[in-house]
Structures are given as structure tokens and as C-alpha cells.
Write a protein that holds these residues in place. Structure first.
Motif, mmCIF file in Angstrom:
data_model
loop_
_atom_site.group_PDB
_atom_site.id
_atom_site.type_symbol
_atom_site.label_atom_id
_atom_site.label_comp_id
_atom_site.label_asym_id
_atom_site.label_seq_id
_atom_site.Cartn_x
_atom_site.Cartn_y
_atom_site.Cartn_z
ATOM 1 N N ASN A 2 8.390 4.098 -2.783
ATOM 2 C CA ASN A 2 7.037 3.862 -3.254
ATOM 3 C C ASN A 2 7.061 2.824 -4.379
ATOM 4 O OD1 ASN A 2 5.927 5.798 -1.538
ATOM 5 N ND2 ASN A 2 6.417 7.425 -2.987
ATOM 6 N N PRO A 3 6.529 1.633 -4.128
ATOM 7 C CA PRO A 3 6.539 0.616 -5.182
ATOM 8 C C PRO A 3 5.612 1.009 -6.331
ATOM 9 C CG PRO A 3 5.371 -0.186 -3.247
ATOM 10 C CD PRO A 3 5.945 1.150 -2.886
ATOM 11 N N TYR A 4 6.005 0.651 -7.538
ATOM 12 C CA TYR A 4 5.189 0.970 -8.704
ATOM 13 C C TYR A 4 3.887 0.174 -8.705
ATOM 14 C CZ TYR A 4 3.494 1.463 -13.413
ATOM 15 O OH TYR A 4 2.673 1.716 -14.489
ATOM 16 N N PHE A 5 3.943 -1.095 -8.413
ATOM 17 C CA PHE A 5 2.768 -1.969 -8.476
ATOM 18 C C PHE A 5 1.998 -1.907 -7.149
ATOM 19 C CE2 PHE A 5 5.682 -3.547 -11.675
ATOM 20 C CZ PHE A 5 4.852 -3.612 -12.780
ATOM 21 N N ASP A 6 1.390 -0.741 -6.904
ATOM 22 C CA ASP A 6 0.740 -0.490 -5.624
ATOM 23 C C ASP A 6 -0.779 -0.378 -5.718
ATOM 24 O OD1 ASP A 6 0.682 1.897 -6.992
ATOM 25 O OD2 ASP A 6 1.394 3.113 -5.321
ATOM 26 N N THR A 7 -1.337 -0.632 -6.902
ATOM 27 C CA THR A 7 -2.791 -0.605 -7.052
ATOM 28 C C THR A 7 -3.252 -1.898 -7.714
ATOM 29 O OG1 THR A 7 -2.788 0.366 -9.270
ATOM 30 C CG2 THR A 7 -2.772 1.914 -7.382
ATOM 31 N N GLU A 8 -4.514 -2.210 -7.532
ATOM 32 C CA GLU A 8 -5.078 -3.415 -8.154
ATOM 33 C C GLU A 8 -4.971 -3.340 -9.678
ATOM 34 O OE1 GLU A 8 -9.268 -5.897 -8.380
ATOM 35 O OE2 GLU A 8 -8.955 -4.491 -6.722
ATOM 36 N N LYS A 10 -2.700 -1.857 -11.517
ATOM 37 C CA LYS A 10 -1.324 -2.121 -11.952
ATOM 38 C C LYS A 10 -0.977 -3.603 -11.823
ATOM 39 C CE LYS A 10 0.480 2.493 -11.039
ATOM 40 N NZ LYS A 10 1.381 3.309 -10.198
ATOM 41 N N HIS A 94 6.225 -8.617 -2.824
ATOM 42 C CA HIS A 94 5.115 -7.793 -3.298
ATOM 43 C C HIS A 94 4.973 -8.017 -4.795
ATOM 44 C CE1 HIS A 94 4.611 -5.386 0.373
ATOM 45 N NE2 HIS A 94 5.925 -5.535 0.510
ATOM 46 N N ASP A 97 7.748 -7.544 -7.776
ATOM 47 C CA ASP A 97 9.146 -7.689 -7.357
ATOM 48 C C ASP A 97 9.931 -8.522 -8.370
ATOM 49 O OD1 ASP A 97 8.755 -6.213 -5.069
ATOM 50 O OD2 ASP A 97 8.852 -7.922 -3.703
ATOM 51 N N ARG A 145 12.580 -4.163 -5.906
ATOM 52 C CA ARG A 145 11.228 -3.622 -5.983
ATOM 53 C C ARG A 145 11.199 -2.487 -6.996
ATOM 54 N NH1 ARG A 145 9.251 -4.150 -0.669
ATOM 55 N NH2 ARG A 145 9.214 -6.264 -1.497
ATOM 56 N N SER A 148 7.985 3.606 -8.118
ATOM 57 C CA SER A 148 7.142 4.570 -8.800
ATOM 58 C C SER A 148 8.027 5.754 -9.205
ATOM 59 C CB SER A 148 6.031 5.023 -7.867
ATOM 60 O OG SER A 148 5.157 5.861 -8.538
#
Length: 150
Positions: A2-8, A10, A94, A97, A145, A148
């Protein structure tokens, strides 16, 4: 993974943190906005300011290691760090990264991909600046990457 920067939100925080460092000159082993930073500390500080890390402990590294070492100090640290997953270098990038770039003999430069085809990094003569990711593809060897912590 699960990438940390997965929301607008963030990703916006990532961009804001990167802009905070824009035009800071290169100073080895420093991390003071407007006064000086190097590529490793820049990435760590952007991750901290954007909420990915609350604190960090960086690897030992020398500035000229890329010219004389055959194994990257920075890459070895990243490959063993639990906050990052190695992604194949042929995968799409992404936001967030961390890119390991090969200068001289080994991967001795890092940059953060911000999204929208842009990366931020710090170089000796240029300081902190934004540049098109496509201009650095030939130097890219590894993608890390941020994960989370959930």
C-alpha cells in the motif's frame, strides 16, 4: 504493498513540502530551507514535511562515493529499509516514489517523483529544482515506493 501517497491530500502535501525547498542551494549533509541541502537530506525532509516520516535516520555516505565505490551506500540503505518497497524500474511512476539515479559508477543520487511528469532533486550547481522526469530516465536504476504504515 500500500503506497503512502495514495490520496490527493497526501500528494498535495508532497508538492507543498517540495516547494518549500525550491531554490535552496546545494550544501553537503545540510538540511536548512533556503540555506542548504543535499539530495539525500532533501528527500528525507520532504518526506518528513509531507507526513510520511515523523523522524528519520539516514545512512552514512560520502559525496564522492559515486566516483570510486562499486557499491552504493545509499542504495544499500534503501534496499534494506522497511518504509520502502522496491518497484520494477519499468513500472509507471507514482507520486512520492523515490528514484535512485546512477551518476558515475553507482546509484549516488536520489530524487522524488511528484507526479505530473515532475521530479524534485538537488544537484551541486543547480540546488533544489524541479525537472521533467523523462530527462532522467537513462540514469534511473531503482524505484522505491514509500509504504503506508498501516
Amino acid at each position: 504493498m500500500n503506497p503512502y501517497f495514495d490520496t490527493e491530500e497526501k500528494v498535495v502535501a508532497l508538492w507543498q513540502a517540495a516547494r518549500h525547498w525550491e531554490n535552496t542551494p546545494f550544501v553537503a549533509h545540510a538540511a536548512l530551507p533556503g540555506a542548504g541541502v543535499d539530495c539525500v537530506h532533501l528527500c528525507a525532509e520532504i518526506y518528513k514535511e509531507s507526513g510520511f516520516w515523523s523522524k528519520y535516520e539516514l545512512p552514512r555516505y560520502t559525496l564522492d562515493a559515486g566516483r570510486h565505490l562499486r557499491v552504493s551506500q545509499v542504495l544499500a540503505w534503501l534496499l534494506s529499509h522497511p518504509s520502502f518497497a522496491s518497484a520494477p524500474s519499468d513500472q509507471p511512476l507514482h507520486a512520492g516514489d523515490l528514484l535512485a539515479l546512477k551518476w558515475d559508477h553507482v546509484e549516488h543520487h536520489v530524487a522524488i517523483y511528484l507526479g505530473e511528469g515532475t521530479l524534485v532533486h538537488c544537484r551541486k550547481r543547480l540546488g533544489v529544482h524541479f525537472s521533467p522526469a523523462k530527462d532522467h530516465c537513462r540514469f534511473l536504476t531503482h524505484i522505491f515506493r514509500p509504504l503506508s504504515h498501516v
